[in-house]
Design an enzyme around this catalytic site. Structure first.
Site, PDB file in Angstrom:
ATOM      1  N   ASP A   4      57.986  83.603 -58.708  1.00  0.00           N
ATOM      2  CA  ASP A   4      58.581  82.775 -57.660  1.00  0.00           C
ATOM      3  C   ASP A   4      60.078  82.561 -57.895  1.00  0.00           C
ATOM      4  O   ASP A   4      60.625  81.534 -57.510  1.00  0.00           O
ATOM      5  CB  ASP A   4      57.871  81.415 -57.497  1.00  0.00           C
ATOM      6  N   HIS A  54      52.627  82.917 -47.498  1.00  0.00           N
ATOM      7  CA  HIS A  54      53.493  82.100 -48.357  1.00  0.00           C
ATOM      8  C   HIS A  54      53.633  80.698 -47.760  1.00  0.00           C
ATOM      9  O   HIS A  54      53.590  80.529 -46.542  1.00  0.00           O
ATOM     10  CB  HIS A  54      54.865  82.783 -48.456  1.00  0.00           C
ATOM     11  N   HIS A  81      61.895  86.190 -54.264  1.00  0.00           N
ATOM     12  CA  HIS A  81      62.630  86.039 -53.007  1.00  0.00           C
ATOM     13  C   HIS A  81      64.120  86.314 -53.141  1.00  0.00           C
ATOM     14  O   HIS A  81      64.690  86.235 -54.210  1.00  0.00           O
ATOM     15  CB  HIS A  81      62.436  84.632 -52.473  1.00  0.00           C
ATOM     16  N   GLU A 106      55.913  87.724 -55.866  1.00  0.00           N
ATOM     17  CA  GLU A 106      56.410  86.628 -55.015  1.00  0.00           C
ATOM     18  C   GLU A 106      57.816  86.306 -55.490  1.00  0.00           C
ATOM     19  O   GLU A 106      58.047  85.353 -56.234  1.00  0.00           O
ATOM     20  CB  GLU A 106      55.522  85.385 -55.068  1.00  0.00           C
TER      21      GLU A 106
HETATM   22 MN    MN Z   1      57.813  81.441 -53.117  1.00  0.00          MN
END
Ligand code: MN
Length: 327
Positions: free
Chosen positions: A287, A164, A10, A8
């Site tokens: 994240d 998500h 980004h 996860e």
């Molecule tokens: Mn995220």
């Protein structure tokens, strides 16, 4: 631990860069914007420093899901996917891609997923919760019947789908009125995503497509703590829970879901998740750029779990699920 896989993680393209900024106060905003725009610089050195061999990258949130115009949403998704494919090609040993999809139009989303997997070599999709339509006021959750052909394609391609978070629309989030601090990662993200996941489970989707695999971040958006009660609340009342699905929802949770540690670096929560869903269905994630790689890795590398479980959660589960090879 060396050789970790994180999924996860980004990035942003210029058209979506502003989307994630609302949660960060002034000085941090520039920091997050820089992190979001970078792939091969600081990100890669942090991966080296903290033992992350591979990141599966996805577009920031809500991005495509928050664009009510279907054609525009699809155009941004394609642009992001093409950009990501160009980045992956530079370092396929360190980066792989997850597709952004304009779920506003199930048919376009289905075709884009097929393109991303078959032509760009992506390993799955990451979608930011419900999609806004028709000027932004109407919203679509993916348990709705119009998404069944999309899910059939996901199952046929045999790739995972990462559900998500995003915030509820203001009109659906009145419980948060006067308490804006509850929005975003603190609470509203998890609440919104957990309910969406329960809708999928209850809809019968996994009876029709039993091989689908959905990934939830943030140690399962609090679901590991709540699944037993979903199936057993007021168990003394016969036939109380009525839903289209054929089984208790916990059975779908255990058979059709994976969780990641993104943004939830807490041993107690991890152990609860391991007891509910098992170490075979949990995967390490950070994240980034919204959380910190050092926080995630320093915690995970030393948390009090068995070394076989650390290897599964840190590496081998993801390599198996995303077909990254057995090395
Ligand atoms: Mn995220």
């Amino acid at each position: 631990m060396q050789g970790k896989v994180a999924l996860e993680e980004h990035f942003a393209i210029p058209e979506t860069a502003a989307d994630s900024m609302g949660y960060f106060p002034g000085p941090v905003r520039n920091e997050v914007a820089e992190r979001n725009a970078d792939i091969h610089g600081r990100r890669l050195s942090l991966m080296d420093q903290y033992g992350i061999e591979m990141m599966l990258l996805s577009l920031n949130a809500p991005a495509v899901q928050g664009i009510p115009d279907k054609a525009r949403a699809h155009e941004i998704a394609r642009r992001a996917n093409d950009y990501l494919a160009e980045q992956v090609v530079k370092r396929p040993d360190r980066f792989q891609g997850l597709a952004a999809l304009a779920m506003q139009d199930p048919d376009l989303a289905t075709r884009e997923l097929e393109r991303c997997v078959k032509e760009l070599g992506f390993r799955g999709a990451l979608v930011n919760g419900f999609s806004q339509l028709d000027g932004g006021d109407s919203i679509a959750y993916y348990d709705l019947p119009q998404y069944r052909p999309f899910w059939a394609m996901v199952e046929r391609l045999d790739v995972p789908f990462y559900l998500h978070p995003r915030n509820p629309l203001p009109r659906d989030g009145r419980i948060y009125d006067g308490h804006p601090w509850l929005l975003g990662p603190i609470w509203a993200f998890g609440q919104e995503t957990a309910v969406h996941a329960l809708r999928l489970m209850a809809s019968g989707l996994f009876d029709a497509h039993p091989r689908l695999q959905i990934i939830l971040g943030h140690m399962g958006e609090n679901l590991p703590y709540g699944m037993w009660r979903v199936d057993n609340s007021n168990a003394w009342i016969a036939n109380r829970n009525k839903w289209p699905a054929k089984k208790p929802l916990g059975e779908y949770f255990s058979a059709n879901f994976y969780l990641t540690t993104s943004g939830n670096f807490r041993t107690q929560a991890l152990i609860n998740a391991m007891l509910e869903i098992g170490a075979d269905r949990i995967m390490f994630s950070t994240d980034w750029p919204f959380e910190n790689i050092d926080h995630a890795a320093n915690w995970f590398d030393t948390c009090a779990i068995g070394e076989n479980d650390r290897l599964k959660i840190g590496r081998t589960n993801a390599r198996r699920l995303f077909k990254l090879g057995n090395a």
